[in-house]
Design an enzyme around this catalytic site. Sequence first.
Site, PDB file in Angstrom:
ATOM      1  N   LYS A   1      30.305  -7.345  18.721  1.00 56.16           N
ATOM      2  CA  LYS A   1      29.666  -8.604  18.115  1.00 56.16           C
ATOM      3  C   LYS A   1      28.222  -8.495  18.384  1.00 56.16           C
ATOM      4  O   LYS A   1      27.353  -9.002  17.574  1.00 56.16           O
ATOM      5  CB  LYS A   1      30.262  -9.867  19.085  1.00 56.16           C
TER       6      LYS A   1
ATOM      7  N   SER B   1      29.619 -13.429  18.246  1.00 59.16           N
ATOM      8  CA  SER B   1      30.053 -14.389  18.899  1.00 59.16           C
ATOM      9  C   SER B   1      29.126 -14.562  20.006  1.00 59.16           C
ATOM     10  O   SER B   1      28.288 -13.888  20.481  1.00 59.16           O
ATOM     11  CB  SER B   1      31.368 -13.615  19.572  1.00 59.16           C
TER      12      SER B   1
ATOM     13  N   TYR C   1      35.118  -6.010  22.526  1.00 54.80           N
ATOM     14  CA  TYR C   1      35.013  -7.314  21.666  1.00 54.80           C
ATOM     15  C   TYR C   1      33.522  -7.475  21.721  1.00 54.80           C
ATOM     16  O   TYR C   1      32.940  -7.678  20.578  1.00 54.80           O
ATOM     17  CB  TYR C   1      35.741  -8.303  22.008  1.00 54.80           C
ATOM     18  N   ALA C   2      32.586  -7.689  22.754  1.00 56.04           N
ATOM     19  CA  ALA C   2      31.377  -8.058  22.875  1.00 56.04           C
ATOM     20  C   ALA C   2      30.491  -7.024  22.390  1.00 56.04           C
ATOM     21  O   ALA C   2      29.254  -7.109  21.796  1.00 56.04           O
ATOM     22  CB  ALA C   2      31.078  -8.374  24.303  1.00 56.04           C
TER      23      ALA C   2
ATOM     24  N   VAL D   1      40.160  -5.223   6.017  1.00 57.90           N
ATOM     25  CA  VAL D   1      38.594  -5.011   5.978  1.00 57.90           C
ATOM     26  C   VAL D   1      38.202  -3.584   6.477  1.00 57.90           C
ATOM     27  O   VAL D   1      37.161  -3.129   6.211  1.00 57.90           O
ATOM     28  CB  VAL D   1      37.717  -6.148   6.735  1.00 57.90           C
TER      29      VAL D   1
HETATM   30  N1  LIG Z   1      37.632 -18.546  17.933  1.00 58.91           N
HETATM   31  C1  LIG Z   1      36.457 -18.137  18.789  1.00 58.91           C
HETATM   32  O1  LIG Z   1      36.285 -18.834  19.724  1.00 58.91           O
HETATM   33  C2  LIG Z   1      35.563 -17.446  18.112  1.00 58.91           C
HETATM   34  C3  LIG Z   1      34.353 -17.236  19.148  1.00 58.91           C
HETATM   35  C4  LIG Z   1      33.403 -16.263  18.429  1.00 58.91           C
HETATM   36  C5  LIG Z   1      33.327 -15.727  17.322  1.00 58.91           C
HETATM   37  N2  LIG Z   1      34.819 -15.776  16.642  1.00 58.91           N
HETATM   38  C6  LIG Z   1      34.814 -14.882  15.508  1.00 58.91           C
HETATM   39  O2  LIG Z   1      35.011 -15.407  14.399  1.00 58.91           O
HETATM   40  C7  LIG Z   1      35.974 -14.762  13.775  1.00 58.91           C
HETATM   41  C8  LIG Z   1      37.133 -15.464  13.089  1.00 58.91           C
HETATM   42  O3  LIG Z   1      37.912 -15.885  14.152  1.00 58.91           O
HETATM   43  P1  LIG Z   1      38.975 -16.997  14.527  1.00 58.91           P
HETATM   44  O4  LIG Z   1      38.761 -17.669  15.802  1.00 58.91           O
HETATM   45  O5  LIG Z   1      39.028 -17.640  13.359  1.00 58.91           O
HETATM   46  O6  LIG Z   1      40.492 -15.926  14.352  1.00 58.91           O
HETATM   47  P2  LIG Z   1      41.656 -16.142  13.749  1.00 58.91           P
HETATM   48  O7  LIG Z   1      42.594 -15.181  14.490  1.00 58.91           O
HETATM   49  O8  LIG Z   1      42.102 -17.384  13.747  1.00 58.91           O
HETATM   50  O9  LIG Z   1      41.302 -15.623  12.221  1.00 58.91           O
HETATM   51  C9  LIG Z   1      40.994 -14.244  12.030  1.00 58.91           C
HETATM   52  C10 LIG Z   1      41.682 -13.690  10.788  1.00 58.91           C
HETATM   53  O10 LIG Z   1      41.137 -12.460  10.394  1.00 58.91           O
HETATM   54  C11 LIG Z   1      42.325 -12.007   9.865  1.00 58.91           C
HETATM   55  N3  LIG Z   1      42.050 -10.504   9.877  1.00 58.91           N
HETATM   56  C12 LIG Z   1      42.469  -9.665  11.220  1.00 58.91           C
HETATM   57  N4  LIG Z   1      42.177  -8.374  10.817  1.00 58.91           N
HETATM   58  C13 LIG Z   1      42.087  -8.247   9.318  1.00 58.91           C
HETATM   59  C14 LIG Z   1      41.520  -6.987   8.735  1.00 58.91           C
HETATM   60  N5  LIG Z   1      41.638  -5.928   9.235  1.00 58.91           N
HETATM   61  N6  LIG Z   1      41.303  -7.294   7.572  1.00 58.91           N
HETATM   62  C15 LIG Z   1      41.348  -8.791   7.112  1.00 58.91           C
HETATM   63  N7  LIG Z   1      41.552  -9.764   7.677  1.00 58.91           N
HETATM   64  C16 LIG Z   1      42.320  -9.281   9.123  1.00 58.91           C
HETATM   65  C17 LIG Z   1      43.544 -12.621  10.601  1.00 58.91           C
HETATM   66  O11 LIG Z   1      44.792 -12.417   9.790  1.00 58.91           O
HETATM   67  C18 LIG Z   1      43.118 -14.008  10.547  1.00 58.91           C
HETATM   68  O12 LIG Z   1      43.508 -14.716   9.544  1.00 58.91           O
HETATM   69  C19 LIG Z   1      36.205 -13.451  14.386  1.00 58.91           C
HETATM   70  O13 LIG Z   1      35.449 -12.439  13.871  1.00 58.91           O
HETATM   71  C20 LIG Z   1      35.948 -13.810  15.639  1.00 58.91           C
HETATM   72  O14 LIG Z   1      35.709 -12.709  16.368  1.00 58.91           O
HETATM   73  C21 LIG Z   1      35.710 -16.401  17.019  1.00 58.91           C
END
Ligand SMILES: NC(=O)c1ccc[n+]([C@@H]2O[C@H](COP(=O)([O-])OP(=O)(O)OC[C@H]3O[C@@H](n4cnc5c(N)ncnc54)[C@H](O)[C@@H]3O)[C@@H](O)[C@H]2O)c1
Length: 269
Positions: free
Chosen positions: A168, A151, A164-165, A72
């Site tokens: 977001k 987030s 990160y924050a 991305v």
């Molecule tokens: N897990 C949590 O507690 C949480 C909380 C708040 C927000 N989020 C946000 O939710 C989203 C998903 O997070 P998650 O917890 O499912 O994480 P995850 O690590 O399980 O999944 C993230 C996915 O993004 C892919 N990815 C990373 N860099 C990429 C790139 N440059 N291009 C394409 N794909 C890429 C990874 O390969 C992975 O499959 C993220 O944006 C994260 O910041 C997660």
Amino acid sequence: MQATTLIESFRVDGKVAVVTGAGSGIGKASALALAGAGATAICADIQDDTAQATADEIVANGGSAEGVALDVSVRTDVDALAQRVVTDRGGIHIWCNIAGIMVEGPFLEAPEDDLDRILAVNLKGVFFGCQAAGRVMVTQAEGGSIINASSAAADAPSPDIASYAICKAGVVQMTKSMAVEVGKKGVRVNAVAPGFVLTGMTGRYFVRPDGTIDEAMQEAVVGPMRRHTPLRSIGEPEDIAAAVLYLASDAARFMTGQVLRPNGGVAMV
Ligand SMILES: NC(=O)c1ccc[n+]([C@@H]2O[C@H](COP(=O)([O-])OP(=O)(O)OC[C@H]3O[C@@H](n4cnc5c(N)ncnc54)[C@H](O)[C@@H]3O)[C@@H](O)[C@H]2O)c1
């Protein structure tokens, strides 16, 4: 709206949905939910084998999907995917910018490389996705719906994840700024701001390199999260996918520029 029609409005039959980060966690659950509700899911991830695995799971369940490799943070690749999907599928109705990474460390010592890396994926990557999807959607009679991953970290800052924050919080502003420009063309732009969800991202604290779980470490991480959350629970990817599906669907036809917070109540904004 009649009750039966209202329930049906949560479905996304016949729509084409691109989901970034679809190989894991929240992106995977979102792709499964959208496909389960009738959409064709274009499952995009930098790890193409995991994107393909999500697509295969959808197809095995009787749905429609394809897996694609996508970084991305590379604008030309994001634009090319959008154009290719339009050519192959006739349009893009839903685009979910879910892909994200985490970098951690004290604010005062954060290296510039780390900052650049997370900005490239978590902020510019969402920007590129919004632009690519938005340019297609404003030309479509049916408009479209864009959903961005913010987030709870933007609502309730924690130590050692400032960059990160910042990303977001930027996603929230991007969502609002874009929403005011494209609303008149029938394009809605919203965000989800999840609380702590067990995924690959959060599992890094307690999943050993061989894939097994260090249960003591897991409890050390998850226990305080639970105790500090009004609902006394952490989230599952499906809890966030439900919010994504709602925002994607016509049930949310009057929602734009908004942030939904499936977070167990850990932040109330
Ligand atoms: N897990 C949590 O507690 C949480 C909380 C708040 C927000 N989020 C946000 O939710 C989203 C998903 O997070 P998650 O917890 O499912 O994480 P995850 O690590 O399980 O999944 C993230 C996915 O993004 C892919 N990815 C990373 N860099 C990429 C790139 N440059 N291009 C394409 N794909 C890429 C990874 O390969 C992975 O499959 C993220 O944006 C994260 O910041 C997660």
